[in-house]
Structure formats: structure tokens, C-alpha cells
Design a protein around this motif. Structure first.
Motif, PDB file in Angstrom:
ATOM      1  N   VAL A  85       1.851  14.691 -10.365  1.00  0.00           N
ATOM      2  CA  VAL A  85       3.164  15.333 -10.490  1.00  0.00           C
ATOM      3  C   VAL A  85       4.324  14.344 -10.601  1.00  0.00           C
ATOM      4  N   PRO A  86       4.404  13.320  -9.757  1.00  0.00           N
ATOM      5  CA  PRO A  86       5.583  12.435  -9.791  1.00  0.00           C
ATOM      6  C   PRO A  86       5.734  11.699 -11.113  1.00  0.00           C
ATOM      7  N   GLU A  87       6.965  11.342 -11.399  1.00  0.00           N
ATOM      8  CA  GLU A  87       7.241  10.554 -12.598  1.00  0.00           C
ATOM      9  C   GLU A  87       6.862   9.094 -12.390  1.00  0.00           C
ATOM     10  N   PHE A  88       7.019   8.624 -11.148  1.00  0.00           N
ATOM     11  CA  PHE A  88       6.708   7.235 -10.816  1.00  0.00           C
ATOM     12  C   PHE A  88       5.723   7.210  -9.654  1.00  0.00           C
ATOM     13  N   HIS A  89       4.698   6.371  -9.778  1.00  0.00           N
ATOM     14  CA  HIS A  89       3.627   6.352  -8.774  1.00  0.00           C
ATOM     15  C   HIS A  89       3.338   4.914  -8.352  1.00  0.00           C
ATOM     16  N   VAL A  90       3.480   4.654  -7.055  1.00  0.00           N
ATOM     17  CA  VAL A  90       3.092   3.371  -6.475  1.00  0.00           C
ATOM     18  C   VAL A  90       1.751   3.580  -5.779  1.00  0.00           C
ATOM     19  N   ILE A  91       0.756   2.775  -6.134  1.00  0.00           N
ATOM     20  CA  ILE A  91      -0.573   2.902  -5.533  1.00  0.00           C
ATOM     21  C   ILE A  91      -0.902   1.621  -4.785  1.00  0.00           C
ATOM     22  N   THR A  92      -1.199   1.779  -3.500  1.00  0.00           N
ATOM     23  CA  THR A  92      -1.516   0.649  -2.639  1.00  0.00           C
ATOM     24  C   THR A  92      -3.027   0.456  -2.587  1.00  0.00           C
ATOM     25  N   GLY A 145     -10.681   0.122  -5.644  1.00  0.00           N
ATOM     26  CA  GLY A 145     -10.299  -0.342  -6.968  1.00  0.00           C
ATOM     27  C   GLY A 145     -11.541  -0.878  -7.645  1.00  0.00           C
ATOM     28  N   ILE A 146     -11.682  -0.625  -8.946  1.00  0.00           N
ATOM     29  CA  ILE A 146     -12.860  -1.065  -9.689  1.00  0.00           C
ATOM     30  C   ILE A 146     -12.482  -2.255 -10.565  1.00  0.00           C
ATOM     31  N   ALA A 147     -13.019  -3.427 -10.224  1.00  0.00           N
ATOM     32  CA  ALA A 147     -12.661  -4.645 -10.951  1.00  0.00           C
ATOM     33  C   ALA A 147     -13.081  -4.584 -12.415  1.00  0.00           C
ATOM     34  N   GLU A 148     -14.240  -4.028 -12.681  1.00  0.00           N
ATOM     35  CA  GLU A 148     -14.802  -3.986 -14.023  1.00  0.00           C
ATOM     36  C   GLU A 148     -13.875  -3.302 -15.025  1.00  0.00           C
ATOM     37  N   SER A 149     -13.174  -2.266 -14.569  1.00  0.00           N
ATOM     38  CA  SER A 149     -12.358  -1.468 -15.491  1.00  0.00           C
ATOM     39  C   SER A 149     -10.867  -1.448 -15.159  1.00  0.00           C
ATOM     40  N   GLY A 150     -10.464  -2.049 -14.037  1.00  0.00           N
ATOM     41  CA  GLY A 150      -9.064  -1.997 -13.644  1.00  0.00           C
ATOM     42  C   GLY A 150      -8.623  -0.608 -13.234  1.00  0.00           C
ATOM     43  N   THR A 151      -9.556   0.152 -12.667  1.00  0.00           N
ATOM     44  CA  THR A 151      -9.312   1.553 -12.324  1.00  0.00           C
ATOM     45  C   THR A 151      -9.096   1.715 -10.823  1.00  0.00           C
ATOM     46  N   LEU A 152      -8.209   2.627 -10.464  1.00  0.00           N
ATOM     47  CA  LEU A 152      -7.956   2.954  -9.061  1.00  0.00           C
ATOM     48  C   LEU A 152      -8.656   4.260  -8.722  1.00  0.00           C
ATOM     49  N   VAL A 153      -9.351   4.277  -7.602  1.00  0.00           N
ATOM     50  CA  VAL A 153     -10.108   5.450  -7.173  1.00  0.00           C
ATOM     51  C   VAL A 153      -9.316   6.163  -6.088  1.00  0.00           C
ATOM     52  N   MET A 154      -8.938   7.408  -6.351  1.00  0.00           N
ATOM     53  CA  MET A 154      -8.110   8.188  -5.430  1.00  0.00           C
ATOM     54  C   MET A 154      -8.930   9.347  -4.879  1.00  0.00           C
ATOM     55  N   ARG A 174       5.871  18.517  -5.486  1.00  0.00           N
ATOM     56  CA  ARG A 174       6.441  19.683  -6.159  1.00  0.00           C
ATOM     57  C   ARG A 174       6.864  19.293  -7.570  1.00  0.00           C
ATOM     58  N   LYS A 175       7.275  20.278  -8.344  1.00  0.00           N
ATOM     59  CA  LYS A 175       7.631  19.985  -9.737  1.00  0.00           C
ATOM     60  C   LYS A 175       8.858  19.084  -9.854  1.00  0.00           C
ATOM     61  N   ASP A 176       9.666  19.006  -8.773  1.00  0.00           N
ATOM     62  CA  ASP A 176      10.838  18.137  -8.816  1.00  0.00           C
ATOM     63  C   ASP A 176      10.599  16.795  -8.127  1.00  0.00           C
ATOM     64  N   THR A 177       9.355  16.504  -7.765  1.00  0.00           N
ATOM     65  CA  THR A 177       9.034  15.229  -7.125  1.00  0.00           C
ATOM     66  C   THR A 177       9.202  14.082  -8.119  1.00  0.00           C
ATOM     67  N   VAL A 178       9.997  13.099  -7.732  1.00  0.00           N
ATOM     68  CA  VAL A 178      10.262  11.966  -8.616  1.00  0.00           C
ATOM     69  C   VAL A 178       9.252  10.844  -8.410  1.00  0.00           C
ATOM     70  N   ALA A 179       8.882  10.591  -7.137  1.00  0.00           N
ATOM     71  CA  ALA A 179       8.041   9.429  -6.856  1.00  0.00           C
ATOM     72  C   ALA A 179       7.109   9.680  -5.682  1.00  0.00           C
ATOM     73  N   ALA A 180       5.987   8.961  -5.719  1.00  0.00           N
ATOM     74  CA  ALA A 180       5.022   9.025  -4.614  1.00  0.00           C
ATOM     75  C   ALA A 180       4.421   7.650  -4.401  1.00  0.00           C
ATOM     76  N   VAL A 181       4.021   7.402  -3.153  1.00  0.00           N
ATOM     77  CA  VAL A 181       3.328   6.167  -2.797  1.00  0.00           C
ATOM     78  C   VAL A 181       1.991   6.573  -2.193  1.00  0.00           C
ATOM     79  N   SER A 182       0.917   6.097  -2.788  1.00  0.00           N
ATOM     80  CA  SER A 182      -0.425   6.510  -2.379  1.00  0.00           C
ATOM     81  C   SER A 182      -1.248   5.328  -1.898  1.00  0.00           C
ATOM     82  N   LEU A 183      -2.372   5.657  -1.266  1.00  0.00           N
ATOM     83  CA  LEU A 183      -3.311   4.657  -0.777  1.00  0.00           C
ATOM     84  C   LEU A 183      -4.636   4.886  -1.487  1.00  0.00           C
TER      85      LEU A 183
END
Length: 201
Positions: free
Chosen positions: A135-142, A113-122, A100-109
Motif C-alpha cells: 500500500v505505501p508509496e515509500f517502503h523502507v525494509i530492514t 534476504g536472498i543473496a542470489e537474487s537480491g530479493t527480500l522475504v517478507m 490504509r489507502k492514504d498510507t504514505v510510508a512504512a518501515v518493515s523488518l
């Protein structure tokens, strides 16, 4: 010239024996996994991501919360459904629905991951709402190290092997940023202003 002819020429050149009869050997290279991980970390760091490595997924709750709570108080955390079964503190409210618009943080899976570019594929889906990426201000990606691939072509190969495509695929390369206003970089303009990658394995 056909593609096969080009590759045949390359193979012939690689097998060339120089004067003196000693075969030309390629210089020693790090193992593929080690080289890919080093490249991924290098590129992700250039994209302003922070990172850490854990041995097992059970370590994720304490490490993710330590990173998040150093930036903001966290009472409610949005997360990918598969991660909700981990040993999070009982005092933490866990939500797996759309952010939601007030979501501060999320943790995703991450799907990959792409080694060539350092990119995460979601990959979007019922277990990973697309809004968690923006939406979140802070994002943890596993990211499981087993899901680290060399390049973007390998991602499409993995998707084709699944037999079905996700509704959306987002490539995340660090915090959101823009230089639209007077060519001054603004972090967090259209999404998270901090992205932390947790490498598992």
C-alpha cells in the motif's frame, strides 16, 4: 543413474590429480558472508532498490526518516511492531496496524534476504501486516545481515525449522512496476514506487 552416484562422480572428479602430481586447487574465493552481501547489493541495485548500512538497529529511526523525508513529509509512519520500540521522534505518530489507502510510508523488518537474487522475504503476521508491502508509496525494509541467506532453498529450510509457516510469504524485488501499457515500464503501479533497504550489522 541415482542422485548419490551423480554426486559420487562429481566428488571423484574434484579430487582428480592431474599429470605431474599436483592437486587441482579451486581459486581463492571471498568469505561466504562477504560474497553473499556483495551479490545481494548488486542484485538489489539492479532491481532499483537503494540501500545503506548501519551498525545497530538504534540507528534506524534517524536514517529511515532522513530517506523518507527527502521524498515526502512524514507525520505518521506505519511500521512493524518490533520496530516501534526504537527511539523514534516524539512528534512522529507510529502505527503498527494494517496500512490504509492514504498510507504514505512504512518501515518493515524482513524475515530474510536472498543473496542470489537480491530479493527480500517478507513473512506476514501480527507484527508485520502484509499491507505494508503493497500500500505505501515509500517502503523502507530492514534486513539483519544474520538473516541473509544464499538462495531461496535456504529460506524454506529456515521456515521449516520454525515449525509453523506464516499465512503469507512475499518476495519483494524492488519497487512495484508493470509494462502492461504499451510495454512502457511504470513504477509504483501496484505498490511502492521506491524501496530502500537498510542493512543492519
Amino acid at each position: 543413474m541415482s542422485r548419490e552416484a551423480v554426486f559420487a562422480g562429481i566428488r571423484a572428479a574434484l579430487n582428480t590429480v592431474p599429470t605431474g602430481g599436483t592437486p587441482m586447487l579451486a581459486p581463492a574465493q571471498p568469505t561466504t558472508q562477504t560474497a553473499s552481501l556483495a551479490r545481494f547489493i548488486e542484485r538489489a541495485t539492479l532491481h532499483a532498490c537503494t540501500h545503506e548500512r548501519i551498525a545497530t538497529l538504534d540507528e534506524l529511526p534517524s536514517r529511515a526518516l532522513a530517506w523518507l523525508e527527502s521524498r515526502a513529509p512524514i507525520a505518521t509512519l506505519w511500521m512493524a511492531a518490533p520496530l516501534a520500540r526504537l527511539p523514534w521522534p516524539d512528534t512522529l505518530t507510529r502505527r503498527c496496524d494494517a496500512a490504509r489507502k492514504d498510507t504514505v510510508a512504512a518501515v518493515s523488518l524482513a524475515f530474510a534476504g536472498i543473496a542470489e537474487s537480491g530479493t527480500l522475504v517478507m513473512a506476514s503476521g501480527p507484527d508485520s501486516p502484509i499491507t505494508h508491502n503493497f500500500v505505501p508509496e515509500f517502503h523502507v525494509i530492514t534486513l539483519h545481515l544474520a538473516d541473509l541467506v544464499a538462495n531461496q532453498e535456504a529460506v524454506w529450510a529456515r521456515l521449516r525449522a520454525l515449525g509453523t509457516l506464516p499465512r503469507a510469504l512475499n518476495l519483494v524485488a524492488g519497487p512495484s512496476r508493470t509494462g502492461d501499457v504499451e510495454q512502457t515500464i511504470q513504477i509504483g503501479a501496484h505498490g511502492p514506487r521506491a524501496v530502500h533497504v537498510v542493512l543492519v550489522g
